[in-house]
Motif scaffolding. Structure first.
Motif: not given
Ligand SMILES: [Mg+2]
Ligand SMILES: Nc1nc2c(ncn2[C@@H]2O[C@H](COP(=O)(O)OP(=O)(O)OP(=O)(O)O)[C@@H](O)[C@H]2O)c(=O)[nH]1
Ligand SMILES: [Zn+2]
Length: 353
Positions: A206, A219, A233-234, A250
């Motif tokens: 990200s 992000l 996290t993504t 991503d």
């Molecule tokens: Mg990420």
């Protein structure tokens, strides 16, 4: 504020996509690229601008693998509904976690797959080999991106190791937090091209996406420094436009990457091992100590790394097992289909009487 309008070329359209379409297809529908996949439908961009379209159940049912970010769809003129999927040029997919082994689409119509690892404990040649097999299976050019070069005193050693497994693919070491230092990626980011980032959580996918995209929503989230393990996290699947006009996808970090029935992918990623195996004296050599075994000779002489050989065998076993499961599932579906059809026939005959 109205949304920007991109030409088909800017959206990544190639003449080859039209090969599978008829003139009729364009009479009542238009091609649009999937920017994001939501539960309620798809966010698409076309030469008419942005739209939100729904995917009818019959279109979903006709798909072997679900619609992914980067896909092209034909959208009906009359209403904002997907008429059908345009044949993909490439699909990055993986086998979902769990035991049912179903295929998950990650990104479609990708030109370059950036396989990201960082110059720290995350770096793992056998894991890289998995990602490279994934790229080869999809027919997409892989590029190994080694992040956090700024935090490491021997980035060169990681680059050399990556070259050892990348089989001619490019290897680039970067500091993802310095956008001005990402010129090394520019040659894959021409207008209308599509790239995707894959790799473990916390390696900087990200961060790289943000750096290439510029003023997009943040992000990333902080990683715990002590164990270099990232948080997941993504989550969303979305495509962004870079400053140079390329599309970037991503993806969320994967805890485990199973390659599934990626027969050709594993073969291409291990073409060195393949050619050794072909040079064995016996065609059915098990490489277990037979006379004239070229694999053993290469291992003994250090031309083939023991780790790589073990990694290859492991992937081969996975591929064989996945191919068997896929065949069985196909056969079960076929038998079920026959059964359902004869039951329908019987019902019709009864009603006819
Ligand atoms: Mg990420
Ligand atoms: N110093 C330095 N920090 C980096 C670099 N790349 C990423 N980071 C940091 O590593 C942390 C995690 O980066 P992310 O970009 O969120 O990682 P990710 O690969 O997207 O992780 P997931 O979304 O969980 O899969 C952030 O705090 C980044 O600032 C780099 O090249 N150098
Ligand atoms: Zn052999």
């Amino acid at each position: 504020m109205s949304s920007p309008v991109y030409s088909l070329h800017q959206l990544g359209w190639r003449a080859s996509y039209a090969q599978h379409l008829a003139l009729d297809d364009f009479e009542s529908a238009y091609p649009a690229r999937v920017m994001a996949v939501h539960r309620s439908g798809l966010a698409v961009h076309s030469s008419r601008g942005q739209a939100h379209v729904v995917v009818p159940q019959r279109v979903v049912d006709a798909l072997e693998v679900s619609i992914a970010v980067g896909d092209w769809v034909l959208v009906e003129d009359a209403n904002e509904r997907v008429a059908r999927l345009v044949e993909r040029q490439s699909l990055i997919e993986r086998i979902g976690a769990g035991t049912d082994g179903h295929r998950q689409s990650i990104a479609a119509n990708v030109d370059t797959l950036f396989v990201v690892s960082s110059c720290n404990e995350d770096f793992n040649p056998s894991r890289l080999e998995r990602y490279l097999a994934l790229a080869h299976q999809a027919g997409v050019e892989p590029v190994v991106v080694l992040t956090k070069a700024d935090l490491c005193s021997q980035a060169g050693a990681y680059v050399a190791q990556a070259h050892g497994v990348a089989r001619g693919a490019a290897v680039v070491a970067v500091d993802a937090t310095r956008p001005e230092g990402l010129g090394a990626l520019a040659r894959w980011l021409a207008e209308g091209s599509t790239v995707a980032f894959v790799g473990s959580s916390g390696v900087g996918k990200s961060t790289l996406t943000n750096a290439l995209v510029g003023n997009q929503a943040r992000l990333t989230s902080a990683i715990r420094d002590d164990d270099a393990r990232g948080r997941h996290t993504t989550t969303g699947r979305e495509m962004f436009l870079t400053c140079t006009g390329a599309w970037v996808i991503d993806t969320p970090g994967m805890r485990e990457l199973r390659v599934g029935a990626a027969v050709e992918g594993v073969q291409s990623a291990f073409d060195d091992v393949q050619s050794l195996a072909l040079a064995c004296r016996f065609r059915d050599c098990s490489h277990g100590g037979e006379a004239g075994c070229a694999v053993r000779a290469a291992l003994d002489e250090g031309r083939l790394e023991q780790r790589r050989w073990v990694s290859y065998q492991k992937l081969q076993r996975e591929v064989t097992e996945a191919s068997r499961t896929a065949r069985e599932r196909h056969e079960n579906n076929r038998q079920f289909g026959c059964m359902a059809r004869s039951a329908m026939r019987a019902k019709r005959e009864r009603q006819g009487r």
